[in-house]
Design a protein around this motif. Structure first.
Motif, short mmCIF file in Angstrom:
data_model
loop_
_atom_site.label_atom_id
_atom_site.label_comp_id
_atom_site.label_asym_id
_atom_site.label_seq_id
_atom_site.Cartn_x
_atom_site.Cartn_y
_atom_site.Cartn_z
N GLY A 28 65.44 6.22 54.75
CA GLY A 28 65.30 4.77 54.61
C GLY A 28 66.16 4.22 53.49
N TRP A 29 66.11 4.87 52.32
CA TRP A 29 66.90 4.40 51.17
C TRP A 29 68.39 4.67 51.40
N THR A 30 68.69 5.78 52.09
CA THR A 30 70.10 6.07 52.41
C THR A 30 70.70 4.98 53.29
N LEU A 31 69.95 4.58 54.33
CA LEU A 31 70.42 3.53 55.23
C LEU A 31 70.48 2.18 54.52
N SER A 32 69.56 1.94 53.59
CA SER A 32 69.59 0.69 52.83
C SER A 32 70.85 0.60 51.98
#
Length: 459
Positions: free
Chosen positions: A256-260
């Motif tokens: 999730g944070w990677t995609l953000s």
């Protein structure tokens, strides 16, 4: 040459004019500097001033944004309205933000700072749809910010070393020399930086005909590094998405944070590339501009699945709430840029600013929703284990597994670390809570040790 001309008569005149143009911002900057110096040097130790310090600092940016939004449309009354709204902003936030040592307090301030800073990027363009002027204005703002930070850093280091040299050579000792770094830091970065930043803000926001090309180095970095890296990350995430579908597994926790971060990098590239709209670009840059938002849609589906799965399993927290809101926001931006022809760039900072500010306060805020979710989970698991019975804490009669103890510990620690002991009032017996409040060192571990939830017990 810039250093030699920094304090010429012309430069001083520009700084003086910026004081006349932004008096409210300057006054707040001076007050913020004096207050912060007094707090860090322990000349005052008062909860009122401690609560006021971060709000006053954010108020500097707020007053500037309000003034810029009113400067041309309400020129005659802009200063009066700016002063009134700035005071109102500081007072409202002072009474809403209760100071504590919990993480949510610092996160709220950071969220408010981010929301107001984004407001500054589009404040002069509330009634304008000119993309070129918006883009050129923000290039100036970013340039002034970098220059002001650099000059302030040089001034801070230079004056600090000078004070230390005088102290060493002449054996001069005083309260000022011992705390020189504290005084000089806030004078440099809280006061001088504001003066330097304000002196470069353009008066005219109609910059449509003022073509401001981004520097060659930034153009090279964007074309040959940032865009290819973004496309590489998208390719990697597509391969990972295929693996998830093929193996029928859930995305890993940090996806999730990677995609953000990937979405943030992509949007930065889009904003930079718009400044070079008429330039010849490599094929991969054209491909990126044309298909970035379309390629992003499937990845947003992976992000939604990952976030919603963890919310369903572990409940809502501030980070998951903000991640979910961010995912919804990026989806909105992607659909907007795919479907619309006008493609107003200011929709990016405007919508994000509104979203950040809207989710700070109220029952729908990240903090209230997260607290209620975790309290519900705590009541449920603590009640099932016998740890909490009718608001009374007890040592669990049944033998709890290590996983059960860890779950109770983690939820309890989260609630106290993020929201404070007082957030448990109404959930835990008042008498037991008062005893825990007296033990300030142990905090969550007071309950963990007292009621047999420590790791030693689980072995």
């Amino acid at each position: 040459m810039q250093f030699n001309n920094l304090f010429t008569h012309r430069k001083i005149g520009i700084i003086f004019n910026s004081c006349k143009r932004f008096p409210i911002t300057i006054i707040l900057s001076i007050l913020s500097t004096l207050l912060n110096i007094s707090l860090v040097t322990q000349e005052i130790d008062n909860e009122i001033f401690t609560r006021l310090a971060p709000i006053l600092f954010i108020g500097i940016i707020f007053s500037l944004a309000i003034h810029l939004s009113l400067e041309h449309s309400f020129k005659k009354y802009s200063l009066v309205i700016t002063a009134f709204t700035s005071i109102l902003f500081i007072l409202i936030n002072y009474y809403i933000f209760n100071i504590n040592e919990n993480f949510s307090y610092y996160l709220k301030n950071a969220q408010l700072f981010a929301g107001i800073s984004l407001f500054l990027t589009f404040a002069p363009f509330l009634n304008s749809k000119d993309n070129n002027s918006f883009n050129n204005y923000n290039q100036i703002i970013i340039k002034r910010l970098c220059i002001s930070i650099f000059y302030s850093a040089v001034i801070f280091l230079g004056t600090f070393l000078a004070v230390k040299l005088i102290s060493y050579l002449f054996e001069f000792r005083s309260h000022f020399t011992s705390d020189a770094h504290k005084y000089l830091f806030f004078i440099s970065f809280n006061l001088i930086q504001v003066f330097l930043f304000l002196s470069g803000i353009p008066k005219k926001v109609d910059l449509h005909h003022k073509v401001m090309n981004i520097t060659f180095s930034l153009k090279t970095i964007t074309y040959n590094i940032l865009v290819p890296l973004t496309l590489l990350y998208i390719f990697i995430m597509y391969i990972y998405t295929g693996k998830i579908i093929f193996t029928w597994t859930l995305p890993k926790g940090y996806v999730g944070w990677t995609l953000s971060c990937l979405n943030l990098l992509g949007l930065i590239c889009i904003l930079i590339l718009h400044a070079k709209k008429r330039d010849e670009k490599p094929k991969w840059v054209h491909f990126f501009e044309k298909y970035y938002f379309i390629l992003n849609i499937p990845l947003l589906g992976v992000l939604f699945v990952g976030v919603l799965t963890r919310i369903n399993t572990y409940g809502m927290t501030e980070s998951r709430y903000l991640l979910l809101i961010g995912c919804l926001w990026v989806t909105f931006i992607s659909i907007y840029f795919i479907l619309t022809q006008s493609k107003q760039l200011k929709i990016i900072p405007t919508s994000l600013s509104v979203l950040l500010l809207f989710t700070i306060f109220g029952p729908w805020s990240a903090y209230n929703v997260s607290l209620n979710s975790q309290l519900r989970i705590f009541k449920e698991i603590a009640g099932q284990s016998g740890f909490l019975v009718e608001r009374q804490l007890h040592k669990p009669e049944m033998n709890l597994t290590s996983d059960e103890r860890n779950k109770i510990r983690s939820v309890l620690a989260y609630i106290i670390d993020y929201h404070g002991m007082e957030s448990l009032r109404g959930t835990i017996n008042d008498e037991q809570l008062e005893l825990a409040l007296k033990d300030k060192k142990n905090r969550a571990y007071y309950f963990i040790k007292k009621y047999g939830l420590s790791e030693e017990k689980s072995k």
